[in-house]
Design a protein around this motif. Structure first.
Motif, PDB file in Angstrom:
ATOM      1  N   MET A 222      45.630 -35.723 -13.668  1.00 49.61           N
ATOM      2  CA  MET A 222      46.911 -34.907 -13.649  1.00 49.61           C
ATOM      3  C   MET A 222      47.283 -34.744 -15.003  1.00 49.61           C
ATOM      4  N   GLN A 223      47.692 -33.644 -15.751  1.00 49.64           N
ATOM      5  CA  GLN A 223      48.412 -33.521 -17.062  1.00 49.64           C
ATOM      6  C   GLN A 223      49.435 -32.556 -16.793  1.00 49.64           C
ATOM      7  N   SER A 224      50.304 -32.444 -17.962  1.00 46.83           N
ATOM      8  CA  SER A 224      51.461 -31.466 -17.961  1.00 46.83           C
ATOM      9  C   SER A 224      51.814 -31.436 -19.275  1.00 46.83           C
TER      10      SER A 224
ATOM     11  N   SER B  31      54.105 -26.138 -17.214  1.00 45.94           N
ATOM     12  CA  SER B  31      53.090 -26.666 -17.906  1.00 45.94           C
ATOM     13  C   SER B  31      52.533 -25.711 -18.546  1.00 45.94           C
TER      14      SER B  31
ATOM     15  N   ARG C 248      46.665 -25.812 -10.765  1.00 39.43           N
ATOM     16  CA  ARG C 248      48.108 -26.159 -10.893  1.00 39.43           C
ATOM     17  C   ARG C 248      48.658 -26.589  -9.745  1.00 39.43           C
TER      18      ARG C 248
ATOM     19  N   ARG D  28      58.364 -30.046 -11.180  1.00 44.63           N
ATOM     20  CA  ARG D  28      57.583 -30.105 -12.282  1.00 44.63           C
ATOM     21  C   ARG D  28      56.070 -29.720 -12.049  1.00 44.63           C
TER      22      ARG D  28
ATOM     23  N   TYR E  88      51.963 -29.660 -12.752  1.00 51.37           N
ATOM     24  CA  TYR E  88      51.121 -30.065 -13.531  1.00 51.37           C
ATOM     25  C   TYR E  88      49.683 -29.751 -13.325  1.00 51.37           C
TER      26      TYR E  88
ATOM     27  N   THR F 242      45.605 -30.118 -12.259  1.00 51.25           N
ATOM     28  CA  THR F 242      44.907 -31.326 -12.105  1.00 51.25           C
ATOM     29  C   THR F 242      43.490 -30.966 -12.230  1.00 51.25           C
TER      30      THR F 242
ATOM     31  N   ARG G 272      53.005 -36.288 -20.064  1.00 50.99           N
ATOM     32  CA  ARG G 272      54.057 -37.097 -19.487  1.00 50.99           C
ATOM     33  C   ARG G 272      53.587 -38.432 -19.389  1.00 50.99           C
TER      34      ARG G 272
ATOM     35  N   CYS H 124      50.985 -39.435 -16.638  1.00 51.01           N
ATOM     36  CA  CYS H 124      49.819 -38.730 -16.534  1.00 51.01           C
ATOM     37  C   CYS H 124      48.937 -39.442 -17.785  1.00 51.01           C
TER      38      CYS H 124
END
Length: 247
Positions: free
Chosen positions: A13-15, A27, A73, A115, A117, A119, A156, A159
């Motif tokens: 997971m990233q954001s 994001s 996403r 929010r 993210y 993936t 975040r 993450c």
């Protein structure tokens, strides 16, 4: 020939915070410039309130990103409780926020947000020097990514990276050649059935750029969370690297 720092970013997971209006926190589709510079700043031990040191990073380094997987996403609905933000009150832990420092007579506030993210996304990032004297050599940045001062996160705090950044500093004719030569973890690409994209996104106007857009991710003040507009250029990878692309 110029020297380039290349490294990988991968996490389930990233954001990378885009412009947020109201309760929706989207994001960017790839690591933002402010996100990558913030990642490097944290690795170097630069605190959020050291404005001039952050400004030095913004002035000194150019950046390009090549997506290595297409990813997906995901939106997550949050409800968060915390106490009032007061100048005389400093929350050092989550426990402080939800009760430790809150008088019994004070009600906790509740924030609602959605929010976004990314993936299963992986990226190759290239950083190089602009004109002038940089505050840190590329080798210093690579060492910081190997042994970061502050715990790194991918946009975040929730993450964390799932792989080492594996930084490499080498000389190439240009940043696209550096990205083409860099190999994002093959185990991740095999598991996801992905191949690196046939295009990259840069902060500089490189030869052969195909599209220019404006993105608001140039850090201005991290304490007040202010970011300015900057141009971003989409550019095709060199022919040999395009043959590999497809995600």
């Amino acid at each position: 020939m110029q020297r380039y720092l290349t490294f990988q970013i991968y996490g389930p997971m990233q954001s990378w915070g885009a412009v947020a209006v109201g309760e929706v926190r989207p994001s960017f589709p790839r690591p933002s410039r402010s996100g990558v510079l913030g990642l490097l700043a944290g690795a170097l031990g630069i605190r959020r309130n050291e404005d001039e040191r952050h400004a030095e990073l913004e002035r000194a380094y150019a950046m390009a990103v090549r997506p290595a997987t297409s990813g997906a996403r995901m939106s997550d609905y949050h409800t968060i409780q915390c106490g009032k933000r007061l100048a005389r009150r400093t929350y050092r832990t989550r426990a402080d926020e939800v009760g430790g420092l809150i008088p019994k007579s004070e009600d906790l506030g509740t924030l609602l947000s959605t929010r976004e993210y990314l993936t299963d996304s992986a990226f190759a990032v290239c950083v190089w020097l602009r004109e002038g004297t940089p505050p840190h050599s590329l080798e210093d940045l690579a060492d910081a990514l190997r042994r970061p001062v502050f715990t790194p996160c991918l946009g975040r705090k929730s993450c964390p990276p799932a792989l080492p950044f594996n930084p490499v500093v080498e000389a190439y004719p240009g940043p696209l050649e550096a990205l083409a030569a860099y190999e994002v973890d093959p185990g991740v690409l095999d598991a996801l059935g992905a191949t690196p994209a046939a295009e990259a996104y840069t902060s500089e106007k490189l030869s052969g750029w195909q599209e220019q857009t404006e993105v608001r991710d140039a850090p201005l003040n991290r304490t007040r969370w202010q970011f300015g507009l900057r141009p971003e250029y989409r550019v095709a990878m060199p022919a040999g690297a395009q043959d590999e692309g497809g995600s």
